[in-house]
Design an enzyme around this catalytic site. Structure first.
Site, PDB file in Angstrom:
ATOM      1  N   SER A   8       0.859  -1.187   0.000  1.00  0.00           N
ATOM      2  CA  SER A   8       0.000   0.000   0.000  1.00  0.00           C
ATOM      3  C   SER A   8       0.892   1.233   0.000  1.00  0.00           C
ATOM      4  O   SER A   8       1.666   1.449   0.938  1.00  0.00           O
ATOM      5  CB  SER A   8      -0.880   0.009   1.248  1.00  0.00           C
ATOM      6  OG  SER A   8      -1.321   1.337   1.495  1.00  0.00           O
ATOM      7  N   HIS A  33      -1.340  -1.407  -4.207  1.00  0.00           N
ATOM      8  CA  HIS A  33      -2.588  -1.049  -3.525  1.00  0.00           C
ATOM      9  C   HIS A  33      -2.624   0.463  -3.312  1.00  0.00           C
ATOM     10  O   HIS A  33      -1.712   1.047  -2.736  1.00  0.00           O
ATOM     11  CB  HIS A  33      -2.644  -1.789  -2.188  1.00  0.00           C
ATOM     12  CG  HIS A  33      -3.920  -1.634  -1.431  1.00  0.00           C
ATOM     13  ND1 HIS A  33      -5.040  -2.395  -1.687  1.00  0.00           N
ATOM     14  CD2 HIS A  33      -4.258  -0.804  -0.427  1.00  0.00           C
ATOM     15  CE1 HIS A  33      -6.007  -2.051  -0.851  1.00  0.00           C
ATOM     16  NE2 HIS A  33      -5.562  -1.068  -0.076  1.00  0.00           N
ATOM     17  N   ASP A  35      -4.771   3.618  -1.811  1.00  0.00           N
ATOM     18  CA  ASP A  35      -5.830   3.954  -0.851  1.00  0.00           C
ATOM     19  C   ASP A  35      -6.396   5.338  -1.125  1.00  0.00           C
ATOM     20  O   ASP A  35      -5.717   6.344  -0.966  1.00  0.00           O
ATOM     21  CB  ASP A  35      -5.272   3.895   0.571  1.00  0.00           C
ATOM     22  CG  ASP A  35      -5.023   2.469   1.014  1.00  0.00           C
ATOM     23  OD1 ASP A  35      -5.982   1.666   0.973  1.00  0.00           O
ATOM     24  OD2 ASP A  35      -3.878   2.143   1.379  1.00  0.00           O
ATOM     25  N   MET A  37      -9.097   8.070   0.020  1.00  0.00           N
ATOM     26  CA  MET A  37      -9.922   8.450   1.181  1.00  0.00           C
ATOM     27  C   MET A  37     -10.475   9.854   0.970  1.00  0.00           C
ATOM     28  O   MET A  37      -9.769  10.732   0.473  1.00  0.00           O
ATOM     29  CB  MET A  37      -9.068   8.427   2.450  1.00  0.00           C
ATOM     30  CG  MET A  37      -8.354   7.103   2.690  1.00  0.00           C
ATOM     31  SD  MET A  37      -7.518   7.113   4.288  1.00  0.00           S
ATOM     32  CE  MET A  37      -6.626   5.543   4.186  1.00  0.00           C
ATOM     33  N   HIS A  66      -8.439   0.972  -3.750  1.00  0.00           N
ATOM     34  CA  HIS A  66      -9.341   0.763  -2.607  1.00  0.00           C
ATOM     35  C   HIS A  66     -10.050   2.085  -2.322  1.00  0.00           C
ATOM     36  O   HIS A  66      -9.449   3.022  -1.820  1.00  0.00           O
ATOM     37  CB  HIS A  66      -8.475   0.307  -1.423  1.00  0.00           C
ATOM     38  CG  HIS A  66      -9.219   0.077  -0.150  1.00  0.00           C
ATOM     39  ND1 HIS A  66      -8.574  -0.121   1.057  1.00  0.00           N
ATOM     40  CD2 HIS A  66     -10.555  -0.007   0.115  1.00  0.00           C
ATOM     41  CE1 HIS A  66      -9.474  -0.306   2.006  1.00  0.00           C
ATOM     42  NE2 HIS A  66     -10.675  -0.232   1.468  1.00  0.00           N
ATOM     43  N   MET A  68     -12.166   4.239  -0.264  1.00  0.00           N
ATOM     44  CA  MET A  68     -12.781   4.473   1.051  1.00  0.00           C
ATOM     45  C   MET A  68     -13.492   5.819   0.957  1.00  0.00           C
ATOM     46  O   MET A  68     -13.092   6.814   1.559  1.00  0.00           O
ATOM     47  CB  MET A  68     -11.695   4.466   2.128  1.00  0.00           C
ATOM     48  CG  MET A  68     -11.187   3.065   2.433  1.00  0.00           C
ATOM     49  SD  MET A  68      -9.587   3.049   3.231  1.00  0.00           S
ATOM     50  CE  MET A  68      -8.536   3.243   1.792  1.00  0.00           C
ATOM     51  N   MET A 137     -11.325  -5.937   5.888  1.00  0.00           N
ATOM     52  CA  MET A 137     -10.485  -4.987   6.617  1.00  0.00           C
ATOM     53  C   MET A 137     -10.095  -5.592   7.960  1.00  0.00           C
ATOM     54  O   MET A 137     -10.958  -6.070   8.714  1.00  0.00           O
ATOM     55  CB  MET A 137     -11.216  -3.661   6.846  1.00  0.00           C
ATOM     56  CG  MET A 137     -11.431  -2.816   5.607  1.00  0.00           C
ATOM     57  SD  MET A 137      -9.928  -2.447   4.660  1.00  0.00           S
ATOM     58  CE  MET A 137      -8.944  -1.546   5.877  1.00  0.00           C
ATOM     59  N   PHE A 143      -6.330   4.989   8.249  1.00  0.00           N
ATOM     60  CA  PHE A 143      -4.927   5.320   8.516  1.00  0.00           C
ATOM     61  C   PHE A 143      -4.038   4.098   8.346  1.00  0.00           C
ATOM     62  O   PHE A 143      -4.483   2.975   8.584  1.00  0.00           O
ATOM     63  CB  PHE A 143      -4.765   5.845   9.949  1.00  0.00           C
ATOM     64  CG  PHE A 143      -5.655   7.015  10.239  1.00  0.00           C
ATOM     65  CD1 PHE A 143      -5.256   8.300   9.902  1.00  0.00           C
ATOM     66  CD2 PHE A 143      -6.910   6.830  10.811  1.00  0.00           C
ATOM     67  CE1 PHE A 143      -6.093   9.386  10.133  1.00  0.00           C
ATOM     68  CE2 PHE A 143      -7.754   7.909  11.054  1.00  0.00           C
ATOM     69  CZ  PHE A 143      -7.337   9.191  10.714  1.00  0.00           C
ATOM     70  N   GLY A 144      -2.792   4.365   7.985  1.00  0.00           N
ATOM     71  CA  GLY A 144      -1.795   3.303   7.971  1.00  0.00           C
ATOM     72  C   GLY A 144      -1.259   3.127   9.394  1.00  0.00           C
ATOM     73  O   GLY A 144      -1.510   3.961  10.274  1.00  0.00           O
ATOM     74  N   ASP A 175      -6.321  -6.313   4.741  1.00  0.00           N
ATOM     75  CA  ASP A 175      -5.712  -4.984   4.716  1.00  0.00           C
ATOM     76  C   ASP A 175      -5.755  -4.353   6.103  1.00  0.00           C
ATOM     77  O   ASP A 175      -6.833  -4.156   6.662  1.00  0.00           O
ATOM     78  CB  ASP A 175      -6.515  -4.132   3.703  1.00  0.00           C
ATOM     79  CG  ASP A 175      -5.970  -2.735   3.503  1.00  0.00           C
ATOM     80  OD1 ASP A 175      -4.915  -2.407   4.057  1.00  0.00           O
ATOM     81  OD2 ASP A 175      -6.634  -1.970   2.773  1.00  0.00           O
ATOM     82  N   GLY A 176      -4.558  -4.063   6.603  1.00  0.00           N
ATOM     83  CA  GLY A 176      -4.466  -3.362   7.887  1.00  0.00           C
ATOM     84  C   GLY A 176      -3.697  -4.159   8.923  1.00  0.00           C
ATOM     85  O   GLY A 176      -4.101  -5.259   9.292  1.00  0.00           O
ATOM     86  N   GLY A 177      -2.557  -3.620   9.338  1.00  0.00           N
ATOM     87  CA  GLY A 177      -1.763  -4.285  10.369  1.00  0.00           C
ATOM     88  C   GLY A 177      -1.126  -5.587   9.921  1.00  0.00           C
ATOM     89  O   GLY A 177      -0.817  -6.450  10.741  1.00  0.00           O
ATOM     90  N   GLY A 197       1.264  -1.760   4.206  1.00  0.00           N
ATOM     91  CA  GLY A 197       1.761  -0.403   3.967  1.00  0.00           C
ATOM     92  C   GLY A 197       2.968  -0.094   4.812  1.00  0.00           C
ATOM     93  O   GLY A 197       4.107  -0.145   4.347  1.00  0.00           O
TER      94      GLY A 197
HETATM   95  C1  DX5 Z   1      -6.149   1.592   5.832  1.00  0.00           C
HETATM   96  C2  DX5 Z   1      -5.779   1.356   4.380  1.00  0.00           C
HETATM   97  C3  DX5 Z   1      -4.635   0.446   4.262  1.00  0.00           C
HETATM   98  C4  DX5 Z   1      -3.362   0.953   4.891  1.00  0.00           C
HETATM   99  C5  DX5 Z   1      -2.727  -0.213   5.556  1.00  0.00           C
HETATM  100  O1  DX5 Z   1      -7.300   2.317   5.904  1.00  0.00           O
HETATM  101  O2  DX5 Z   1      -6.858   0.801   3.667  1.00  0.00           O
HETATM  102  O3  DX5 Z   1      -4.408  -0.015   2.943  1.00  0.00           O
HETATM  103  O4  DX5 Z   1      -2.456   1.533   4.003  1.00  0.00           O
HETATM  104  O5  DX5 Z   1      -1.637   0.222   6.258  1.00  0.00           O
HETATM  105  P1  DX5 Z   1      -0.833  -0.721   7.249  1.00  0.00           P
HETATM  106  O6  DX5 Z   1      -0.338  -1.882   6.461  1.00  0.00           O
HETATM  107  O7  DX5 Z   1       0.247   0.188   7.738  1.00  0.00           O
HETATM  108  O8  DX5 Z   1      -1.794  -1.136   8.346  1.00  0.00           O
HETATM  109 ZN    ZN Z   2      -6.401  -0.202   1.688  1.00  0.00          ZN
END
Ligand code: DX5
Ligand code: ZN
Length: 227
Positions: A8, A33, A35, A37, A66, A68, A137, A143-144, A175-177, A197
């Protein structure tokens, strides 16, 4: 089943996106990927179609966009024109999800549907028949760098079972963490596309991180739901 890595770019250096993407592409990443927003569906604002258009010129990898954003239907044509290969909308952001997914498919690109951590898999039980990808998710979007939410593993299992029972061709993305410590759990549960990410772009060697994640995923393997 082969696992794919989708870095990401949210956590990449936006002033050097071309170079950041080149690093992960050379390391064997499968998708990029992106993002998007809108400060409405999620409490953050990122990028839109012009940036997607620029990225399109820097890589041959598919762009996994993606969305959002609220009311995604309005913006789908702009992202298609910008060069998205896959557009994922949130089930929570569109009232007529069936229509939205069919519209994306009619543009001859991949259609994805995403669900937030608190949204049950059963909410998209029927819609996944229309989707090329189901994005589960594993953090609340926005947020990353957030911490993986453990109960989402059970949702990945449920989704895997649903897709196999009904013979859908939909792939599961998470996606996420996602980092080397969470890869085993999500892969065992049935995830196939892993978005990461901060784990990749905040690491001193992004390319090495991509390779590590792929190695760990391959060593774990997926055991057809019996986990
Ligand atoms: C979060 C995004 C993710 C984000 C993931 O809302 O959709 O794609 O970049 O970031 P990490 O991998 O740092 O959790
Ligand atoms: Zn994403």
């Amino acid at each position: 089943m082969s696992i794919r890595i989708a870095p990401s770019i949210l956590s990449a250096d936006f002033a050097a996106l071309g170079e950041e993407i080149r690093k992960v592409e050379e390391a064997g990443a499968h998708l990029i990927h992106v993002d998007v927003m809108d400060g409405h569906f999620v409490p953050n604002i990122t990028i839109g179609p012009p940036v997607v258009k620029s990225i399109r010129k820097t890589t041959k990898l598919p762009l996994d966009v993606h969305l959002m954003i609220s009311d995604p239907d309005k913006y789908i044509p702009a992202f298609v024109d910008a060069g998205a290969d896959m557009l994922t909308v949130h089930a929570e952001a569109t009232i007529h999800l069936d229509r939205t997914l069919n519209f994306i498919r009619s543009q001859n690109i991949g259609a994805g549907v995403s669900i937030n951590p608190a949204t049950p898999v059963r909410n998209v039980e029927h819609a996944v028949a229309l989707a090329d990808m189901l994005l589960i998710m594993t953090v609340n979007p926005g947020f990353g760098g957030q911490t993986f939410i453990p109960y989402t593993v059970e949702k990945i299992r449920q989704a895997r079972q649903l897709i196999e029972n009904r013979n859908y061709r939909c792939v599961i993305e998470v996606d996420g963490g996602i980092d080397t410590d969470t890869v085993p759990d999500v892969v065992r549960a049935g995830a196939e596309v892993l978005v990461a990410g901060s784990a990749i772009f905040h690491s001193p060697e992004p390319a090495r991180k991509v390779r590590e994640m792929l190695e760990i995923a391959a060593s774990v393997g997926y055991h057809h739901g019996y986990v």
